[in-house]
Design a protein around this motif. Structure first.
Motif, PDB file in Angstrom:
ATOM      1  N   GLY A  92      12.674  46.729  -2.487  1.00 12.72           N
ATOM      2  CA  GLY A  92      12.584  45.855  -1.325  1.00 12.72           C
ATOM      3  C   GLY A  92      12.155  44.434  -1.620  1.00 12.72           C
ATOM      4  N   GLN A 130      16.397  36.545   6.831  1.00 11.57           N
ATOM      5  CA  GLN A 130      16.126  37.669   5.945  1.00 11.57           C
ATOM      6  C   GLN A 130      17.065  38.823   6.214  1.00 11.57           C
ATOM      7  N   ALA A 131      17.478  38.921   7.468  1.00 13.46           N
ATOM      8  CA  ALA A 131      18.417  39.983   7.838  1.00 13.46           C
ATOM      9  C   ALA A 131      19.380  39.433   8.871  1.00 13.46           C
ATOM     10  N   SER A 178      22.766  40.753  11.346  1.00 14.89           N
ATOM     11  CA  SER A 178      23.637  41.832  11.816  1.00 14.89           C
ATOM     12  C   SER A 178      24.731  41.227  12.674  1.00 14.89           C
ATOM     13  N   ARG A 210      25.850  39.426  -4.868  1.00 15.35           N
ATOM     14  CA  ARG A 210      25.844  40.488  -3.871  1.00 15.35           C
ATOM     15  C   ARG A 210      25.298  41.761  -4.520  1.00 15.35           C
ATOM     16  N   ASN A 259      24.968  45.869  -3.538  1.00 16.69           N
ATOM     17  CA  ASN A 259      25.056  47.047  -2.686  1.00 16.69           C
ATOM     18  C   ASN A 259      23.837  47.920  -2.971  1.00 16.69           C
ATOM     19  N   SER A 260      23.451  48.699  -2.000  1.00 17.52           N
ATOM     20  CA  SER A 260      22.219  49.475  -2.075  1.00 17.52           C
ATOM     21  C   SER A 260      22.152  50.298  -3.358  1.00 17.52           C
ATOM     22  N   THR A 319      28.880  44.714   4.094  1.00 16.34           N
ATOM     23  CA  THR A 319      27.483  45.106   4.257  1.00 16.34           C
ATOM     24  C   THR A 319      26.826  45.252   2.896  1.00 16.34           C
ATOM     25  N   SER A 361      23.219  43.288   0.367  1.00 15.42           N
ATOM     26  CA  SER A 361      22.225  42.218   0.259  1.00 15.42           C
ATOM     27  C   SER A 361      22.833  41.076  -0.538  1.00 15.42           C
ATOM     28  N   TYR A 362      22.543  39.859  -0.108  1.00 13.26           N
ATOM     29  CA  TYR A 362      23.092  38.675  -0.747  1.00 13.26           C
ATOM     30  C   TYR A 362      21.940  37.806  -1.261  1.00 13.26           C
ATOM     31  N   THR A 421      19.750  40.633   3.930  1.00 14.51           N
ATOM     32  CA  THR A 421      20.437  41.891   4.188  1.00 14.51           C
ATOM     33  C   THR A 421      21.451  41.667   5.296  1.00 14.51           C
ATOM     34  N   SER A 467      24.341  43.223   7.646  1.00 18.25           N
ATOM     35  CA  SER A 467      24.945  44.451   8.191  1.00 18.25           C
ATOM     36  C   SER A 467      26.130  44.049   9.048  1.00 18.25           C
TER      37      SER A 467
END
Lengths: 114, 112
Positions: A40, B9-10, B12, B36, B38-39, B84, B86-87, B107, B109
């Protein structure tokens, strides 16, 4: 497309144990890096390596850490005595040039220190 | 020390909309890059813009750089659910001992 390979993908170890994280950079690249990412949080620079020696290291990269290029293909990160706070995803990266090009990252090794 | 800081930070958005992500940094740079993630995966390079460039395009990506304001933006047009991720922006000061300094990431979405 060529890629950076890291092994293992997951490593679980007991506090105080030594771990070695392995990386095979892209074959014609000359600059190698280790970064880490605690869950995180941001991606943090650890160390850069060029011409068989460390170019730069961060404050995180203390005496417990070392890097080595034992042969023409592997690039390793050793943590001599792991601490709980070393738990993180460790990324290896390589690039052709310094300061001018993109980094190619491996998929990472998730290190869990228990 | 230089540091990329992204905002928001996020984020959507709905599929088909555009996504704009911003990055600010503190010191002079040689280039700025966007990655980029991905999770649970590694970082993938998206685009690099040099300090003497103001705008660059790559497919659905458009990046701008304002060195006077020490800021950059990444625009993804016509977003898809597969965007979708994180950048991260990363700054490179250049030179022999160059390294990338990453921000905390955004993040994104994209809702189908």
């Amino acid at each position: 497309e060529p890629e950076v390979t890291q092994t293992p993908s997951h490593q679980v170890t007991q506090m105080g144990q030594e771990v070695i994280l392995r990386c095979v950079p892209i074959s014609n690249h000359l600059y190698f890096y280790w970064y880490r990412q605690i869950l995180g949080q941001k991606v943090e620079f650890l160390v850069s390596f060029y011409n068989n020696e460390i170019s730069e290291k961060s404050e995180i990269f203390d005496d417990q850490f070392s890097v080595e290029r034992p042969d023409g293909s592997n690039f390793t990160l050793k943590i001599r005595s792991t601490k709980l706070e070393d738990s993180a995803m460790y990324f290896c990266a390589s690039s052709e040039w310094s300061g001018q090009g993109k980094l190619f990252f491996g998929s990472g090794t998730q290190l869990s220190v228990l | 020390s230089q540091q990329g800081e992204e905002d928001p930070q996020a984020l959507s958005i709905q599929e088909g909309e555009n996504a704009t992500m911003n990055c600010s940094y503190k010191t002079s740079i040689n280039n700025l890059q966007w990655y980029r993630q991905n999770s649970g995966r590694g970082l993938v390079h998206l685009i690099l813009i040099r300090s003497n460039e103001r705008e660059k395009h790559s497919g659905r990506l458009r990046v701008t750089l304002d060195t006077s304001k020490k800021s950059s933006s990444l625009l993804i047009t016509a977003s898809r659910a597969a965007d979708t991720a994180s950048y991260f922006c990363a700054t490179d000061r250049g030179g022999a001992n160059s390294k990338l300094t990453f921000g905390k990431g955004i993040t994104l979405s994209v809702r189908p």
